[in-house]
Design a protein around this motif. Sequence first.
Motif, PDB file in Angstrom:
ATOM      1  N   ALA A  25      -1.946  32.176 -37.262  1.00 39.47           N
ATOM      2  CA  ALA A  25      -1.092  31.185 -36.591  1.00 39.47           C
ATOM      3  C   ALA A  25      -0.938  31.528 -35.112  1.00 39.47           C
ATOM      4  O   ALA A  25      -0.976  30.640 -34.251  1.00 39.47           O
ATOM      5  CB  ALA A  25       0.259  31.109 -37.278  1.00 39.47           C
ATOM      6  N   TRP A  26      -0.769  32.816 -34.775  1.00 40.15           N
ATOM      7  CA  TRP A  26      -0.620  33.214 -33.376  1.00 40.15           C
ATOM      8  C   TRP A  26      -1.921  32.962 -32.608  1.00 40.15           C
ATOM      9  O   TRP A  26      -1.891  32.476 -31.483  1.00 40.15           O
ATOM     10  CB  TRP A  26      -0.204  34.679 -33.272  1.00 40.15           C
ATOM     11  N   ARG A  28      -4.148  30.686 -33.290  1.00 32.46           N
ATOM     12  CA  ARG A  28      -4.257  29.233 -33.129  1.00 32.46           C
ATOM     13  C   ARG A  28      -3.374  28.766 -31.971  1.00 32.46           C
ATOM     14  O   ARG A  28      -3.768  27.938 -31.156  1.00 32.46           O
ATOM     15  CB  ARG A  28      -3.876  28.523 -34.433  1.00 32.46           C
ATOM     16  N   ARG A  29      -2.172  29.336 -31.861  1.00 32.34           N
ATOM     17  CA  ARG A  29      -1.269  28.987 -30.760  1.00 32.34           C
ATOM     18  C   ARG A  29      -1.874  29.407 -29.421  1.00 32.34           C
ATOM     19  O   ARG A  29      -1.786  28.680 -28.436  1.00 32.34           O
ATOM     20  CB  ARG A  29       0.085  29.655 -30.978  1.00 32.34           C
ATOM     21  N   GLN A  30      -2.482  30.569 -29.355  1.00 36.48           N
ATOM     22  CA  GLN A  30      -3.119  31.017 -28.120  1.00 36.48           C
ATOM     23  C   GLN A  30      -4.251  30.075 -27.708  1.00 36.48           C
ATOM     24  O   GLN A  30      -4.400  29.775 -26.523  1.00 36.48           O
ATOM     25  CB  GLN A  30      -3.645  32.446 -28.281  1.00 36.48           C
ATOM     26  N   ARG A  32      -4.455  26.888 -28.543  1.00 34.24           N
ATOM     27  CA  ARG A  32      -3.815  25.615 -28.172  1.00 34.24           C
ATOM     28  C   ARG A  32      -3.315  25.663 -26.733  1.00 34.24           C
ATOM     29  O   ARG A  32      -3.428  24.696 -25.987  1.00 34.24           O
ATOM     30  CB  ARG A  32      -2.628  25.347 -29.120  1.00 34.24           C
ATOM     31  N   ASP A  33      -2.762  26.797 -26.318  1.00 27.33           N
ATOM     32  CA  ASP A  33      -2.143  26.919 -25.001  1.00 27.33           C
ATOM     33  C   ASP A  33      -3.070  27.501 -23.938  1.00 27.33           C
ATOM     34  O   ASP A  33      -2.639  27.762 -22.818  1.00 27.33           O
ATOM     35  CB  ASP A  33      -0.879  27.787 -25.107  1.00 27.33           C
ATOM     36  N   THR A  60       8.614  28.135 -23.046  1.00 28.25           N
ATOM     37  CA  THR A  60       8.520  27.096 -24.072  1.00 28.25           C
ATOM     38  C   THR A  60       8.089  25.776 -23.439  1.00 28.25           C
ATOM     39  O   THR A  60       8.094  25.620 -22.219  1.00 28.25           O
ATOM     40  CB  THR A  60       9.877  26.884 -24.767  1.00 28.25           C
ATOM     41  N   GLU A  67       9.958  25.871 -29.124  1.00 29.19           N
ATOM     42  CA  GLU A  67       8.507  25.708 -29.219  1.00 29.19           C
ATOM     43  C   GLU A  67       7.825  26.625 -28.210  1.00 29.19           C
ATOM     44  O   GLU A  67       7.517  26.235 -27.082  1.00 29.19           O
ATOM     45  CB  GLU A  67       8.120  24.250 -28.976  1.00 29.19           C
ATOM     46  N   ARG A  68       7.611  27.881 -28.625  1.00 29.35           N
ATOM     47  CA  ARG A  68       7.023  28.907 -27.748  1.00 29.35           C
ATOM     48  C   ARG A  68       5.612  28.529 -27.312  1.00 29.35           C
ATOM     49  O   ARG A  68       4.842  27.965 -28.076  1.00 29.35           O
ATOM     50  CB  ARG A  68       6.971  30.246 -28.479  1.00 29.35           C
ATOM     51  N   LEU A  69       5.307  28.866 -26.061  1.00 31.22           N
ATOM     52  CA  LEU A  69       3.952  28.734 -25.537  1.00 31.22           C
ATOM     53  C   LEU A  69       3.370  30.137 -25.374  1.00 31.22           C
ATOM     54  O   LEU A  69       4.071  31.050 -24.934  1.00 31.22           O
ATOM     55  CB  LEU A  69       3.958  28.013 -24.189  1.00 31.22           C
ATOM     56  N   ALA A  70       2.119  30.299 -25.702  1.00 31.39           N
ATOM     57  CA  ALA A  70       1.440  31.592 -25.581  1.00 31.39           C
ATOM     58  C   ALA A  70       0.621  31.605 -24.292  1.00 31.39           C
ATOM     59  O   ALA A  70      -0.604  31.551 -24.310  1.00 31.39           O
ATOM     60  CB  ALA A  70       0.558  31.842 -26.796  1.00 31.39           C
TER      61      ALA A  70
END
Length: 170
Positions: A25-26, A28-30, A32-33, A60, A67-70
């Motif tokens: 999940a982390w 994937r977030r990285q 995405r951002d 965020t 909604e945290r941004l990486a």
Amino acid sequence: MSARDIAIAITIAVALLVLLTMLLAWRRRQRRDSDIVAPLGVPEHAEVASRHEVLYVSTTKHDQPLERLAISPLAYRARGELAITDRGVALCLDGAPTVFLASSRLVDIDRATVTIDRVVEPGGLVRIDWRADDDTVVDSYLRLATGDPQNLISDLRRLIPAAHDTGATE
């Protein structure tokens, strides 16, 4: 194999599955951002007006404090220093390159109580809204190590370009 051994094996397997899910999940977030970039480096000849010891909490999506941004190097909580200069704000986090938010990037400065991973006394966080690019505004949250956040907020608000244009012209 005893029932106890089976229970231990199941517990370990579930724990590993949870950790693997968190890692994926982390990542994937990285991804995405990855198109959002924090500006690095302080411009030459920037004069430091004040320095403040801070705990960087998170960045965020704008007006979405959960909604945290990486965004590298703002992906993780860290201790550091906030330097207010005549050209903007430098955020020097331990073990990371300096992030510099030029005055032209600053949108708003205010107090906050809640962001991802942190709930504090009312107004205990400083929220800096800034433009990552022309279309993207993000919110970064800091906790001042000592002193009243209102003094820091007042100093930061002076950097926002619109704040200079509020006076009446004669």
